[in-house]
Design a protein around this motif. Structure first.
Motif, PDB file in Angstrom:
ATOM      1  N   SER A 123      17.536  26.118  73.173  1.00  0.00           N
ATOM      2  CA  SER A 123      18.473  26.398  72.085  1.00  0.00           C
ATOM      3  C   SER A 123      19.794  26.942  72.608  1.00  0.00           C
ATOM      4  O   SER A 123      20.799  26.946  71.905  1.00  0.00           O
ATOM      5  N   SER A 161      15.002  30.652  75.809  1.00  0.00           N
ATOM      6  CA  SER A 161      14.863  29.279  76.297  1.00  0.00           C
ATOM      7  C   SER A 161      15.647  29.042  77.583  1.00  0.00           C
ATOM      8  O   SER A 161      15.217  28.252  78.429  1.00  0.00           O
ATOM      9  N   ARG A 195      10.198  23.965  61.389  1.00  0.00           N
ATOM     10  CA  ARG A 195      11.214  23.593  62.383  1.00  0.00           C
ATOM     11  C   ARG A 195      10.623  23.307  63.758  1.00  0.00           C
ATOM     12  O   ARG A 195      10.897  22.274  64.363  1.00  0.00           O
ATOM     13  N   ASN A 196       9.801  24.225  64.258  1.00  0.00           N
ATOM     14  CA  ASN A 196       9.258  24.023  65.605  1.00  0.00           C
ATOM     15  C   ASN A 196       8.333  22.812  65.670  1.00  0.00           C
ATOM     16  O   ASN A 196       8.316  22.086  66.663  1.00  0.00           O
ATOM     17  N   LEU A 255       9.142  19.928  68.256  1.00  0.00           N
ATOM     18  CA  LEU A 255       8.158  19.632  69.304  1.00  0.00           C
ATOM     19  C   LEU A 255       7.665  18.198  69.229  1.00  0.00           C
ATOM     20  O   LEU A 255       7.458  17.554  70.259  1.00  0.00           O
ATOM     21  N   THR A 270       8.327  25.336  75.713  1.00  0.00           N
ATOM     22  CA  THR A 270       9.077  26.020  74.664  1.00  0.00           C
ATOM     23  C   THR A 270       8.870  27.520  74.816  1.00  0.00           C
ATOM     24  O   THR A 270       7.807  27.965  75.269  1.00  0.00           O
ATOM     25  N   VAL A 328       8.542  30.125  72.773  1.00  0.00           N
ATOM     26  CA  VAL A 328       7.991  31.000  71.730  1.00  0.00           C
ATOM     27  C   VAL A 328       7.301  32.192  72.391  1.00  0.00           C
ATOM     28  O   VAL A 328       6.708  32.071  73.458  1.00  0.00           O
ATOM     29  N   TYR A 354       7.384  33.816  62.212  1.00  0.00           N
ATOM     30  CA  TYR A 354       7.372  32.361  62.306  1.00  0.00           C
ATOM     31  C   TYR A 354       5.964  31.823  62.585  1.00  0.00           C
ATOM     32  O   TYR A 354       5.453  31.953  63.703  1.00  0.00           O
ATOM     33  N   ASP A 409       4.997  28.851  63.087  1.00  0.00           N
ATOM     34  CA  ASP A 409       4.948  27.799  64.107  1.00  0.00           C
ATOM     35  C   ASP A 409       5.387  28.312  65.481  1.00  0.00           C
ATOM     36  O   ASP A 409       5.826  27.545  66.341  1.00  0.00           O
ATOM     37  N   CYS A 410       5.220  29.615  65.688  1.00  0.00           N
ATOM     38  CA  CYS A 410       5.405  30.218  67.010  1.00  0.00           C
ATOM     39  C   CYS A 410       4.125  30.915  67.482  1.00  0.00           C
ATOM     40  O   CYS A 410       4.103  31.488  68.567  1.00  0.00           O
ATOM     41  N   THR A 431       3.601  26.905  77.048  1.00  0.00           N
ATOM     42  CA  THR A 431       4.135  28.073  76.336  1.00  0.00           C
ATOM     43  C   THR A 431       3.818  29.347  77.131  1.00  0.00           C
ATOM     44  O   THR A 431       2.965  30.145  76.732  1.00  0.00           O
TER      45      THR A 431
END
Length: 233
Positions: free
Chosen positions: A8, A13, A97-98, A102, A119, A121, A129, A131-132, A158
């Protein structure tokens, strides 16, 4: 391991990209323009790709992002000040979003012969979140194994999912991440605001890691009051 990093342009990241470049075979950075409030962070992702000598793909997701309404990151909604783990920060959720990013990144990896998608996270994301969280990462990896069965073998990487943001600062410093060339602030001003959740978390992480913070904040001391207020609840 040939690895692409979803980048990002933020502290997490970019630190991950430097770590992967040192420990694996970094092949490219992939960023997403989903219509976020500002594009400053994408400029920092581009800087990271140039610095690390790899291609940088910016995937245009603006039409998708326009449909993911209700977030302070995509709509004309004020970004709240305060600690990252406050209920008020849930207004920064961009639904799914993730998972969307992904899925695209896995397609890019499969098309280019990469073995992993990385990623950044981390544990501090779990409260806000979904999706983290580790359960999502494990389920997503299983889903992608089925989606690419017989075509490609790509894994989700991850390394920070059970670690803190302070751990990321420590790891980033170890791999010579130029922290001043990362952007976290949700507000996109001339400097980091120092007041939004991600600024507070960033400032706290450097403090806990014992690493000098080169970031210029408009309000450099707000983080202490935000943390005290959160801990007092």
């Amino acid at each position: 391991m040939k690895t692409i990093v979803i980048c990002s342009g933020g502290l997490d990241s970019v630190s991950l990209a430097h770590m992967v470049a040192d420990q694996h075979e970094l092949t490219r950075l992939v960023s997403f323009d989903y219509g976020q409030r500002h594009r400053k962070e994408l400029d920092y992702a581009a800087l990271a790709a140039t610095r690390l000598g790899v291609p940088h793909d910016i995937i245009d997701m603006r039409t998708i992002g326009a449909a993911l309404t209700g977030s302070a990151l995509t709509d004309d909604i004020d970004v709240p000040d305060g600690h990252y783990a406050e209920e008020t920060m849930k207004i920064t959720v961009v639904p799914n979003r993730n998972a969307i990013m992904l899925t695209i990144a896995f397609g890019v990896a499969a098309a280019n012969g990469d073995q992993a998608v990385a990623t950044a996270v981390h544990g501090g994301d779990h409260f806000i979140y979904p999706d983290c969280r580790p359960a999502f990462a494990e389920a997503f990896n299983t889903m992608q194994k089925a989606a690419l069965d017989g075509y490609a073998d790509v894994s989700l990487y991850t390394p920070f999912v059970h670690r803190t943001k302070a751990d990321i600062v420590t790891e980033g410093a170890k791999h010579n991440t130029p922290f001043a060339e990362t952007w976290s602030c949700y507000k996109g001003g001339a400097h980091h605001c120092g007041r939004c959740g991600t600024c507070v978390e960033r400032r706290e992480a450097f403090h806990l890691a014992g690493v000098a913070d080169p970031t210029v904040y408009d309000d450099p001391d707000f983080w202490q009051a935000a943390i005290s207020a959160h801990e007092g609840k």
